[in-house]
Motif scaffolding. Structure first.
Motif, mmCIF file in Angstrom:
data_model
loop_
_atom_site.group_PDB
_atom_site.id
_atom_site.type_symbol
_atom_site.label_atom_id
_atom_site.label_comp_id
_atom_site.label_asym_id
_atom_site.label_seq_id
_atom_site.Cartn_x
_atom_site.Cartn_y
_atom_site.Cartn_z
ATOM 1 N N ARG A 1 12.935 -46.409 87.328
ATOM 2 C CA ARG A 1 14.135 -46.132 86.552
ATOM 3 C C ARG A 1 15.163 -45.540 87.508
ATOM 4 O O ARG A 1 15.235 -44.340 87.687
ATOM 5 C CB ARG A 1 13.823 -45.183 85.401
ATOM 6 C CG ARG A 1 12.884 -45.821 84.379
ATOM 7 C CD ARG A 1 12.391 -44.867 83.345
ATOM 8 N NE ARG A 1 13.425 -44.420 82.437
ATOM 9 C CZ ARG A 1 13.235 -43.483 81.514
ATOM 10 N NH1 ARG A 1 12.055 -42.920 81.386
ATOM 11 N NH2 ARG A 1 14.221 -43.120 80.731
ATOM 12 N N GLY A 2 15.943 -46.423 88.131
ATOM 13 C CA GLY A 2 16.878 -45.979 89.160
ATOM 14 C C GLY A 2 16.097 -45.444 90.341
ATOM 15 O O GLY A 2 15.215 -46.103 90.875
ATOM 16 N N LYS A 3 16.378 -44.217 90.750
ATOM 17 C CA LYS A 3 15.665 -43.591 91.871
ATOM 18 C C LYS A 3 14.401 -42.874 91.410
ATOM 19 O O LYS A 3 13.736 -42.222 92.194
ATOM 20 C CB LYS A 3 16.587 -42.598 92.575
ATOM 21 C CG LYS A 3 17.766 -43.254 93.270
ATOM 22 C CD LYS A 3 18.616 -42.201 93.942
ATOM 23 C CE LYS A 3 19.867 -42.818 94.528
ATOM 24 N NZ LYS A 3 20.714 -41.799 95.149
ATOM 25 N N LEU B 1 18.386 -40.320 80.852
ATOM 26 C CA LEU B 1 18.694 -41.621 81.448
ATOM 27 C C LEU B 1 18.966 -42.671 80.377
ATOM 28 O O LEU B 1 18.273 -42.731 79.369
ATOM 29 C CB LEU B 1 17.526 -42.104 82.314
ATOM 30 C CG LEU B 1 17.278 -41.349 83.607
ATOM 31 C CD1 LEU B 1 16.019 -41.881 84.266
ATOM 32 C CD2 LEU B 1 18.458 -41.468 84.542
ATOM 33 N N ASP C 1 17.814 -49.253 81.773
ATOM 34 C CA ASP C 1 17.998 -49.939 83.049
ATOM 35 C C ASP C 1 18.817 -51.187 82.779
ATOM 36 O O ASP C 1 18.359 -52.118 82.113
ATOM 37 C CB ASP C 1 16.636 -50.293 83.645
ATOM 38 C CG ASP C 1 16.737 -50.981 84.990
ATOM 39 O OD1 ASP C 1 17.861 -51.332 85.416
ATOM 40 O OD2 ASP C 1 15.694 -51.176 85.621
ATOM 41 N N CYS D 1 28.026 -47.447 83.514
ATOM 42 C CA CYS D 1 27.820 -47.493 84.967
ATOM 43 C C CYS D 1 28.433 -46.292 85.662
ATOM 44 O O CYS D 1 27.973 -45.885 86.715
ATOM 45 C CB CYS D 1 28.439 -48.770 85.559
ATOM 46 S SG CYS D 1 27.465 -50.232 85.226
ATOM 47 N N SER E 1 23.130 -42.802 84.658
ATOM 48 C CA SER E 1 22.645 -44.182 84.605
ATOM 49 C C SER E 1 21.835 -44.450 85.853
ATOM 50 O O SER E 1 22.223 -44.045 86.935
ATOM 51 C CB SER E 1 23.812 -45.176 84.557
ATOM 52 O OG SER E 1 24.434 -45.129 83.314
ATOM 53 N N PRO E 2 20.689 -45.140 85.707
ATOM 54 C CA PRO E 2 19.908 -45.430 86.909
ATOM 55 C C PRO E 2 20.717 -46.272 87.879
ATOM 56 O O PRO E 2 21.358 -47.236 87.486
ATOM 57 C CB PRO E 2 18.710 -46.216 86.376
ATOM 58 C CG PRO E 2 18.650 -45.893 84.927
ATOM 59 C CD PRO E 2 20.061 -45.620 84.507
ATOM 60 N N GLY E 3 20.712 -45.909 89.136
ATOM 61 C CA GLY E 3 21.451 -46.650 90.155
ATOM 62 C C GLY E 3 22.883 -46.180 90.234
ATOM 63 O O GLY E 3 23.395 -45.513 89.354
ATOM 64 N N SER E 4 23.543 -46.505 91.300
ATOM 65 C CA SER E 4 24.935 -46.098 91.453
ATOM 66 C C SER E 4 25.837 -47.041 90.694
ATOM 67 O O SER E 4 25.499 -48.187 90.422
ATOM 68 C CB SER E 4 25.321 -46.093 92.932
ATOM 69 O OG SER E 4 25.407 -47.422 93.402
ATOM 70 N N THR F 1 25.197 -51.099 90.632
ATOM 71 C CA THR F 1 24.883 -51.652 89.316
ATOM 72 C C THR F 1 25.970 -52.623 88.879
ATOM 73 O O THR F 1 25.678 -53.698 88.360
ATOM 74 C CB THR F 1 24.711 -50.521 88.282
ATOM 75 O OG1 THR F 1 23.705 -49.628 88.752
ATOM 76 C CG2 THR F 1 24.308 -51.076 86.935
#
Length: 183
Positions: A32-34, A120, A123, A151, A156-159, A163
């Motif tokens: 889930r993201g990082k 979170l 994804d 986003c 949110s997972p990821g940058s 994303t």
């Protein structure tokens, strides 16, 4: 990794011993993201009141420098062993986690109430993600229901940039790639 039994676990945290990780079977691994969650089943034959009687998730947050590695038995490691905060051993593989920002062991209640995981959103790159309904704990997602607006949320997972690029690639809008749109 799913379906494999943990033969041994080397960890700097005393909680690893409390959870009795060796002997547990990995049910699934979830990114889930990082954040990486390794979900392990309860120990066979252990009652809920006994150590090992509840399922446990090994939670790591990779931050900017953390990484999981996977090696065959006897294969040389790319990084020094002393940098590994946890090492999972199966019959065929050794899986060290180097320099995670966070490492915790979470039972069912801890997993549901975790301060980071509970906030979170879904994804956005998961084809099975529920993008129409609100995600627990994510006020921005519940309000907007917009992938674009979610986003920019730090939760949110990821940058936002990676994303957004991934979503554009998956959508493949013709105007972005058509030769007539390039000046």
């Amino acid at each position: 990794m799913a379906g494999r039994r943990l033969e041994a676990v080397d960890c700097e945290l005393a909680a690893a011993e409390d959870w009795r990780l060796p002997g547990r079977v990995v049910e699934r691994v979830e990114a889930r993201g990082k954040n990486l969650l390794i979900h392990c089943a309860a120990l066979e034959g252990a009652g809920v009141e006994q150590p090992g009687g509840l399922p446990v998730a090994i939670w790591t947050h990779m931050g900017m420098t953390g990484s999981w590695h996977s090696y065959r038995l006897g294969e040389p490691w790319q990084l020094p062993r002393e940098r590994a905060r946890i090492v999972l051993h199966t019959q065929r593989r050794v899986l060290p986690c180097f320099s995670p920002e966070a490492l915790e062991f979470l039972g069912p209640r801890g997993l549901a109430r975790h301060r980071v995981l509970a906030t979170l959103g879904p994804d956005l790159l998961d084809p099975d993600a529920d993008l129409d309904g609100p995600s627990p704990g994510s006020a921005l997602w519940a309000r907007s229901r917009s992938a674009t607006r979610s986003c920019v949320s730090r939760r949110s997972p990821g940058s936002a940039t990676s994303t957004s690029r991934s979503l554009l690639f998956l959508a493949r809008p013709r105007s972005l790639f058509a030769s007539e749109s390039v000046p």
